[in-house]
Structure formats: C-alpha cells, structure tokens
Design a protein around this motif. Structure first.
Motif, PDB file in Angstrom:
ATOM      1  N   GLN A 144     -15.752  71.594  98.165  1.00 40.95           N
ATOM      2  CA  GLN A 144     -15.759  72.955  98.732  1.00 40.95           C
ATOM      3  C   GLN A 144     -16.367  72.977 100.132  1.00 40.95           C
ATOM      4  OE1 GLN A 144     -17.956  75.277  95.902  1.00 40.95           O
ATOM      5  NE2 GLN A 144     -16.096  75.895  94.832  1.00 40.95           N
ATOM      6  N   GLU A 145     -17.518  72.328 100.258  1.00 41.34           N
ATOM      7  CA  GLU A 145     -18.214  72.376 101.553  1.00 41.34           C
ATOM      8  C   GLU A 145     -17.421  71.666 102.641  1.00 41.34           C
ATOM      9  OE1 GLU A 145     -21.163  74.176 102.205  1.00 41.34           O
ATOM     10  OE2 GLU A 145     -20.381  74.929 100.303  1.00 41.34           O
ATOM     11  N   SER A 146     -16.801  70.546 102.287  1.00 42.41           N
ATOM     12  CA  SER A 146     -16.030  69.831 103.312  1.00 42.41           C
ATOM     13  C   SER A 146     -14.769  70.617 103.668  1.00 42.41           C
ATOM     14  CB  SER A 146     -15.698  68.408 102.855  1.00 42.41           C
ATOM     15  OG  SER A 146     -14.966  68.438 101.656  1.00 42.41           O
ATOM     16  N   ALA A 147     -14.229  71.352 102.694  1.00 48.41           N
ATOM     17  CA  ALA A 147     -13.076  72.217 102.987  1.00 48.41           C
ATOM     18  C   ALA A 147     -13.486  73.287 103.997  1.00 48.41           C
ATOM     19  CB  ALA A 147     -12.564  72.866 101.707  1.00 48.41           C
ATOM     20  N   ARG A 148     -14.655  73.846 103.774  1.00 43.29           N
ATOM     21  CA  ARG A 148     -15.178  74.835 104.735  1.00 43.29           C
ATOM     22  C   ARG A 148     -15.264  74.230 106.134  1.00 43.29           C
ATOM     23  NH1 ARG A 148     -17.593  79.273 102.145  1.00 43.29           N
ATOM     24  NH2 ARG A 148     -18.545  78.522 100.235  1.00 43.29           N
ATOM     25  N   PHE A 149     -15.816  73.018 106.193  1.00 42.22           N
ATOM     26  CA  PHE A 149     -15.977  72.410 107.520  1.00 42.22           C
ATOM     27  C   PHE A 149     -14.612  72.143 108.167  1.00 42.22           C
ATOM     28  CE2 PHE A 149     -16.867  69.257 110.786  1.00 42.22           C
ATOM     29  CZ  PHE A 149     -17.928  69.864 111.443  1.00 42.22           C
ATOM     30  N   ALA A 150     -13.641  71.727 107.358  1.00 44.83           N
ATOM     31  CA  ALA A 150     -12.288  71.509 107.908  1.00 44.83           C
ATOM     32  C   ALA A 150     -11.742  72.822 108.458  1.00 44.83           C
ATOM     33  CB  ALA A 150     -11.369  70.939 106.827  1.00 44.83           C
ATOM     34  N   ASN A 151     -11.984  73.926 107.722  1.00 45.95           N
ATOM     35  CA  ASN A 151     -11.539  75.231 108.228  1.00 45.95           C
ATOM     36  C   ASN A 151     -12.279  75.619 109.508  1.00 45.95           C
ATOM     37  OD1 ASN A 151      -9.446  76.134 106.460  1.00 45.95           O
ATOM     38  ND2 ASN A 151     -10.974  76.343 104.830  1.00 45.95           N
ATOM     39  N   VAL A 152     -13.551  75.261 109.588  1.00 45.10           N
ATOM     40  CA  VAL A 152     -14.317  75.521 110.818  1.00 45.10           C
ATOM     41  C   VAL A 152     -13.643  74.805 111.987  1.00 45.10           C
ATOM     42  CG1 VAL A 152     -16.479  74.957 112.016  1.00 45.10           C
ATOM     43  CG2 VAL A 152     -16.555  75.998 109.734  1.00 45.10           C
ATOM     44  N   LEU A 153     -13.291  73.547 111.788  1.00 43.28           N
ATOM     45  CA  LEU A 153     -12.647  72.796 112.874  1.00 43.28           C
ATOM     46  C   LEU A 153     -11.346  73.479 113.291  1.00 43.28           C
ATOM     47  CD1 LEU A 153     -13.224  69.084 111.723  1.00 43.28           C
ATOM     48  CD2 LEU A 153     -14.416  70.314 113.553  1.00 43.28           C
ATOM     49  N   GLN A 154     -10.581  73.914 112.297  1.00 42.65           N
ATOM     50  CA  GLN A 154      -9.315  74.603 112.617  1.00 42.65           C
ATOM     51  C   GLN A 154      -9.581  75.846 113.464  1.00 42.65           C
ATOM     52  OE1 GLN A 154      -5.899  74.562 110.372  1.00 42.65           O
ATOM     53  NE2 GLN A 154      -6.275  72.416 110.838  1.00 42.65           N
ATOM     54  N   SER A 155     -10.620  76.597 113.036  1.00 43.46           N
ATOM     55  CA  SER A 155     -10.905  77.853 113.748  1.00 43.46           C
ATOM     56  C   SER A 155     -11.335  77.578 115.192  1.00 43.46           C
ATOM     57  CB  SER A 155     -11.980  78.656 113.010  1.00 43.46           C
ATOM     58  OG  SER A 155     -13.242  78.035 113.193  1.00 43.46           O
ATOM     59  N   LEU A 156     -11.837  76.385 115.436  1.00 43.08           N
ATOM     60  CA  LEU A 156     -12.286  76.034 116.785  1.00 43.08           C
ATOM     61  C   LEU A 156     -11.184  75.361 117.598  1.00 43.08           C
ATOM     62  CD1 LEU A 156     -15.772  74.565 115.796  1.00 43.08           C
ATOM     63  CD2 LEU A 156     -15.365  76.740 116.948  1.00 43.08           C
ATOM     64  N   GLY A 157     -10.033  75.226 116.996  1.00 42.45           N
ATOM     65  CA  GLY A 157      -8.919  74.588 117.710  1.00 42.45           C
ATOM     66  C   GLY A 157      -9.023  73.076 117.759  1.00 42.45           C
ATOM     67  N   VAL A 158      -9.815  72.515 116.857  1.00 39.43           N
ATOM     68  CA  VAL A 158      -9.925  71.046 116.791  1.00 39.43           C
ATOM     69  C   VAL A 158      -8.910  70.569 115.756  1.00 39.43           C
ATOM     70  CG1 VAL A 158     -11.434  69.105 116.227  1.00 39.43           C
ATOM     71  CG2 VAL A 158     -12.373  71.129 117.376  1.00 39.43           C
ATOM     72  N   GLY A 159      -8.017  69.698 116.160  1.00 42.85           N
ATOM     73  CA  GLY A 159      -6.930  69.320 115.259  1.00 42.85           C
ATOM     74  C   GLY A 159      -6.784  67.835 115.055  1.00 42.85           C
ATOM     75  N   LYS A 160      -5.583  67.471 114.645  1.00 43.68           N
ATOM     76  CA  LYS A 160      -5.278  66.089 114.319  1.00 43.68           C
ATOM     77  C   LYS A 160      -5.542  65.163 115.512  1.00 43.68           C
ATOM     78  CE  LYS A 160      -1.535  63.289 112.669  1.00 43.68           C
ATOM     79  NZ  LYS A 160      -0.611  63.180 111.588  1.00 43.68           N
ATOM     80  N   GLY A 161      -6.221  64.066 115.264  1.00 45.50           N
ATOM     81  CA  GLY A 161      -6.461  63.064 116.316  1.00 45.50           C
ATOM     82  C   GLY A 161      -7.590  63.411 117.270  1.00 45.50           C
ATOM     83  N   ASP A 162      -8.074  64.673 117.204  1.00 43.49           N
ATOM     84  CA  ASP A 162      -9.174  65.042 118.111  1.00 43.49           C
ATOM     85  C   ASP A 162     -10.470  64.376 117.653  1.00 43.49           C
ATOM     86  OD1 ASP A 162      -7.588  66.630 119.683  1.00 43.49           O
ATOM     87  OD2 ASP A 162      -8.062  68.489 118.594  1.00 43.49           O
ATOM     88  N   ARG A 163     -11.254  63.958 118.628  1.00 38.63           N
ATOM     89  CA  ARG A 163     -12.479  63.229 118.302  1.00 38.63           C
ATOM     90  C   ARG A 163     -13.666  64.181 118.111  1.00 38.63           C
ATOM     91  NH1 ARG A 163      -8.475  59.669 119.942  1.00 38.63           N
ATOM     92  NH2 ARG A 163      -9.186  59.391 122.077  1.00 38.63           N
ATOM     93  N   VAL A 164     -14.272  64.088 116.929  1.00 38.04           N
ATOM     94  CA  VAL A 164     -15.466  64.888 116.638  1.00 38.04           C
ATOM     95  C   VAL A 164     -16.649  63.931 116.572  1.00 38.04           C
ATOM     96  CG1 VAL A 164     -16.545  66.517 115.059  1.00 38.04           C
ATOM     97  CG2 VAL A 164     -14.054  66.497 115.307  1.00 38.04           C
TER      98      VAL A 164
END
Ligand code: ATP
Ligand code: MG
Length: 583
Positions: A86-106
């Motif tokens: 659940q928590e990692s799903a939230r974080f993935a959604n956070v990245l999406q909301s910030l416009g961070v996508g596939k291949g982007d370096r975090v």
C-alpha cells in the motif's frame, strides 16, 4: 595460498545446507527454470516491485513482516508485505502526480529510513529509476552524481537538504522536485513534503507493463580505483537475486535476514532490499552505523538466522575483546556471509571461534549486479578462497595483452584476469553516458572484471588483487591481499593495507600500512618484529620492507581499503577522486 578446508560448522550449530550437489546442479542449471519462480505482471512483463512485494501481499504472506526497522534512537517498527504494497503504491502515485515517469531518475539521500525502502519499491512500481546515494556524502560527490545521473527528483531529509543540497540547486536545473521525508508541509512547488504528498495519494496503483530490460537502478561504484562509474541495471536482474538468495544465502521461508550494507552500495539494494523480499522473508534494517554491542544485540534480539556483512565490519569486530558466543545468545544464527573485499583467512577462523560459524566469502561487483562466485552454504569452505561460480555463471581466468595481441585461457593455478561470460541476467547494461568505457570492458566475448585471480584444482577461485594494485618487485608479481592476510595472522594487527612503493632498484618495494588492535601501541620494536614476521612467513622477496603504523586506514563508504590513496599519499601525488572516502 595453502589449502585448508572447513568442511562443516561445529557440531553445536544447526546448519541446514541446501541439499545440492554443486557439480550436478551447475550442469543441469537453466535460467528458464528460474523464470518459473516469478508471477509476472497482470498487465505483462516483469517488475521488481511486483515480485518482491505485491505478489506476497496478494497471497498468504500479506500479514507477515517484510521489514523490521530498528531506528538509530531505539525505535522499532514493523511493516507487513500488505503495508509495504500500500505504502509503495502511494509513493508511486506521488511520483505520477509530480510528473516523474518511466526511466526518470529518482535520487535518494537518506539514512536507512523506512520511507527509503517504501520509496524504492514505489520507484520500481512507477518504472522510474532508483539512484541511492550515501547520506554521508558531502555536496561535491552529491552534485557530481546527480548531474551525471540526470536527477529529476530527490528524496531526502530536511537537515541533509539544507546542509548539502540547497546550495547546489542552481547547478541542478534538471532537478524538478525535492521531496523532504520529515517536512510537515510543502515549502514551494519544487520543495515538497512527503507526508503531505502521501496523504493525498491513493494506495492503489496498477503497475504498467514493464519490460524485463527496463532500467531499474543506477548505482555508482565504490570509487576504490578512481572516479566512480554510473552502472545501469534492469528489472531482469531479479533472476540472479532470487537464485543467489536461494543457493548462496540459503534463504528459507522462516528465515530472519539481516544485511548490514547501506543501499548507497550495491549490496544494500541487491541483497538489502530485493533478494530477501523475492523470497518473502523478513528483512531487518538497522538505521544506525556500526556499533559492535548493538550489532550483537540485533543478532540476538531479532533472532537473525542469516547475516550478510563485509570484511571491514568483521575486522572491526575482531579488533574488540568481546566474546559474542558467551555474552549473547546467537543460537538462531546459522549462516554468515561476507562481500566487498577479500576475506582474510584469519576472519573465517575468528568466525568459527567467536560466532561458532565459519564466514562464507563471496565475490561480485556493482557491474555484476549479483553474487558471481561464492562459498555456497552447501559446500565446504576453503580458507581464503572466494569460492565457486554461481549456477548459470561462467567464470574464467584470462591472460591478455592488447599490445602483443596475447589472449589465452589460463591453466589451473595460473594467475590472470577474472572474466565472466556475458549474459547473466543481472549484468550491467552500461556505464551511463560512457559507452566507450563499457565496450572496453569486454574482450573476445568476455567481460573483464579488473581483478586478478586464479582457479585451483577444485574449481575454487582465489583473489590476488585488483589489476591496479598488483606490485611488481624485483621481477615478482605480488598481490597485496596475500601480504595483508599474512600480517593479520600476527596478534597485534587489526588491519593492513599493502602497496608498491616505487624504488630505483627493485621497481617497487612492498610497503605495509598497519592499524593495530586495541591494547597494542606502535613502536620501533613492534615494527621490527612485524618485518621479521613477514619475512619468516612470506620470504624476503614478497615480505614488506617498510611498515608504517596508522590508527585507521583510509576506506571507501562501502568499507574498502583505498590502496591508491595510501600510494598517492606515500608518493606525495594528488589524491584523485576522494568523494567516497569515509571520514
Ligand atoms: P571502483 O570500480 O569505482 O574502483 P569498486 O570496484 O570497489 O570501485 P564495487 O563494485 O563496490 O566498487 O566493488 C567491487 C570490487 O570489490 C571487486 O571488483 C573486487 O575488487 C572487490 N571485491 C568484492 N568482493 C570481493 C571478495 N569477496 N574478494 C575479493 N575482492 C572483492
Ligand atoms: Mg570496480
């Protein structure tokens, strides 16, 4: 090296080796069989997060502890596989909301906090790329790596951000977002609060189809030999992590596992995050830095069964006059592994005497992504040897010289460069932005490791040294490891670093830097004694001619002795890149 075998652990310890006949297993092995261990994404493809967390959370292990976190201040937290999902799903959604996508370096720059582990899985879910840095890095190494890695987002804490990153922001125009783990509120559109973002995010996330060849992690090497390289890894590496978790680390469903490595170093991701969770076992994370008593308490209180650590830590434990078997209850511990540097035979013997267990050395690199050569749980240990190649891994010793065109396979016992047949699943897919360097690490269809070694008549590999560290003295080739290990047999020596010091007559002479054990003090007498000890054990040609005492030897953040730095200092030369030097 002399051949001494440790055939099995002492009688009082219950070891459950894999019921595996190595030779037979090696020849019968097929990567296709490992593929059957994975579920695959419902949407198609292979994603680390699904295999390590979600599939367990969707099944019988949902309520089992995935992570037991031991905070530096004494706090203890548990996270089940369901919570991690659940928590990692939230974080993935956070990245999406910030416009961070596939291949982007975090990038991440934090101590070993639970939020880091949640974020790492969330990053994989989002098909972005995890780039973990040591929290202790100063601004310069942070800037170098974030620039080289094209950082789009950074996860860190308020204190680290203020001290080290805020002054760099102007130099990082590509960095779109900084997420602060401990900020209660957003500061600006760029500087955000993790808790505020997570509170708004859904805990449902459907992982997009992931190609097994999609980039998953960008790791910087330890910088032992020079400027660290940015090493590219992909989701498919989990084949290697699962397989080595099973056969080398001997993971079973009820194990409690502790890897002491920080995720700033590849061991801390491949084996500090991924391998244990692929096997659905409980992973202990200790936020605090090295502390012998705390470490023994963790082994005891958490009932750790498998422990993966490094020679530097073992040598630090050896320096102290603690008697763990008598002072702690280590009855649950059944396997101890080590990686990162050669493991001195003294250390393996110390394990038998003080932990009741031999320490299993294994060899690999950031570039190999997973363990390549190991003393398997099921096999006898040869003192001082790195062990046998993993299943599915073809390792050879090659003699080559580009100027004369020589290229040949070494014979048994003959020294040469350790090379591996490309194609193992966790092989690096490149040095980021350094294609030429990547191509240069292959010769006639073999990956060159940069390490010198030989293979013995039993098929075990023995480390001699890094090609860069080999000493040429009066026509002899001397590997520093052999000299260091011998010096460590002396009761006063805690640690030794050996270099070749240029000499007009001999080419180089062997010089040893020595850190002493508690209770010993440097003196002219001891120096002479150690020189004599070296001569007697190694012979005059190989023994150190010079000895210098130091309170501690310079090491990388991942705990490796930096011989190139000892040498540069000795010669009064520039120190080169010291961004990974541990202070
Ligand atoms: P850089 O490539 O930047 O100089 P590094 O090689 O130290 O740094 P890592 O990938 O962390 O970076 O370390 C891999 C190297 O560590 C190996 O190539 C080898 O020299 C050494 N090493 C790792 N494990 C062992 C081992 N069990 N025995 C001997 N050497 C080891
Ligand atoms: Mg290297």
């Amino acid at each position: 090296m002399k051949t001494e075998w440790i055939k099995k652990a002492p009688e009082n310890v219950s070891v459950r080796p894999n019921l595996m006949d190595y030779e037979k297993a090696y020849h019968a092995f097929k990567w296709e069989d490992v593929a059957l261990q994975f579920q695959g994404l419902p949407s198609g493809g292979l994603n680390i997060a699904h295999e390590a967390i979600d599939r367990h959370a969707n099944g019988a292990l949902a309520e089992k502890n995935a992570l037991v976190w031991l905070g530096a201040d004494g706090e203890r937290r548990e996270y089940t596989f369901a919570q991690m999902k659940q928590e990692s799903a939230r974080f993935a959604n956070v990245l999406q909301s910030l416009g961070v996508g596939k291949g982007d370096r975090v990038f991440t720059l934090t101590t070993r906090l639970p939020e880091f582990y949640i974020a790492a899985i969330g990053i994989f879910k989002n098909c972005s790329v995890l780039c973990p840095l040591f929290a202790q890095f100063g601004p310069e190494p942070i800037l170098q790596r974030m620039k080289k890695g094209d950082a789009k987002a950074l996860l860190t804490t308020r204190a680290i951000f203020e001290k080290k990153v805020r002054p760099l922001l102007d130099e990082l125009p590509e960095l779109q977002t900084v997420i602060l783990i401990d900020a209660p509120e957003d500061e600006s559109g760029k500087i955000r609060s993790l808790s505020a973002l997570m509170a708004q995010a859904s805990d449902l996330f459907e992982i997009a189809p992931t190609d097994p060849e999609d980039m998953s992690i960008l790791h910087f090497t330890s910088g032992t030999t020079g400027m660290p390289k940015g090493v590219v890894h992909v989701h498919k590496a989990i084949y290697m992590h699962w397989m080595s978790g099973k056969y080398v680390l001997d993971m079973h469903p009820d194990d409690i596992y502790w890897c002491t490595a920080d995720p700033g170093w590849v061991t801390g991701t491949s084996y500090g995050i991924i391998a244990p969770w692929l096997h659905g076992i409980t992973n202990i994370v200790n936020e605090a830095e090295f502390d012998a008593k705390r470490w023994y308490e963790i082994l005891q209180n958490e009932k750790v069964t498998i422990w993966y650590t490094a020679p530097t830590a073992i040598r630090r434990l050896m320096r102290l006059e603690l008697d763990p078997l008598r002072e702690y209850d280590l009855a649950n511990l059944r396997l101890v592994h080590s990686v990162g540097e050669p493991l001195n035979p003294e250390a393996v013997v110390w394990g038998v005497e003080k932990l009741g267990l031999p320490i299993h050395d294994n060899w690999w690199q950031t570039e190999t992504g997973g363990i390549m050569i190991a003393n398997f749980a099921s096999q006898p240990i040869q003192l001082g040897s790195m062990g046998l190649p993993l299943l599915g891994v073809e390792a050879v010793i090659i003699n080559h010289d580009s100027s004369s065109g020589v290229f040949e396979m070494a014979k048994t016992g003959q020294k040469g460069e350790l090379a591996i047949k490309p194609g193992w699943p966790s092989m690096f897919r490149g040095y980021l932005h350094e294609e030429e360097r990547y191509q240069k690490s292959f010769i006639n269809g073999w990956y060159l490791t940069g390490d010198l070694a030989y293979k013995d008549e039993y098929g075990y590999f023995w480390f001699i040294g890094r090609a860069d560290d080999i000493i040429k003295t009066s026509g002899h080739m001397v590997g520093p490891f052999e000299v260091e290990s011998t010096l460590m047999e002396h009761p006063a020596v805690a640690e030794a670093g050996v270099i070749g010091k240029p000499d007009p007559v001999a080419g180089e002479v062997v010089k040893a830097f020595i850190a002493l054990k508690a209770g010993f003090k440097p003196s002219e007498e001891l120096r002479k004694e150690l020189i004599g000890f070296g001569r007697q054990k190694l012979g005059a040609a190989v023994a150190p001619k010079e000895i210098e005492f130091q309170s501690d030897l310079p090491k990388t953040r991942s705990g490796k002795i930096m011989r190139r730095l000892l040498k540069a200092r000795e010669m009064g030369l520039p120190e080169g890149d010291i961004s990974t030097l541990e202070h």
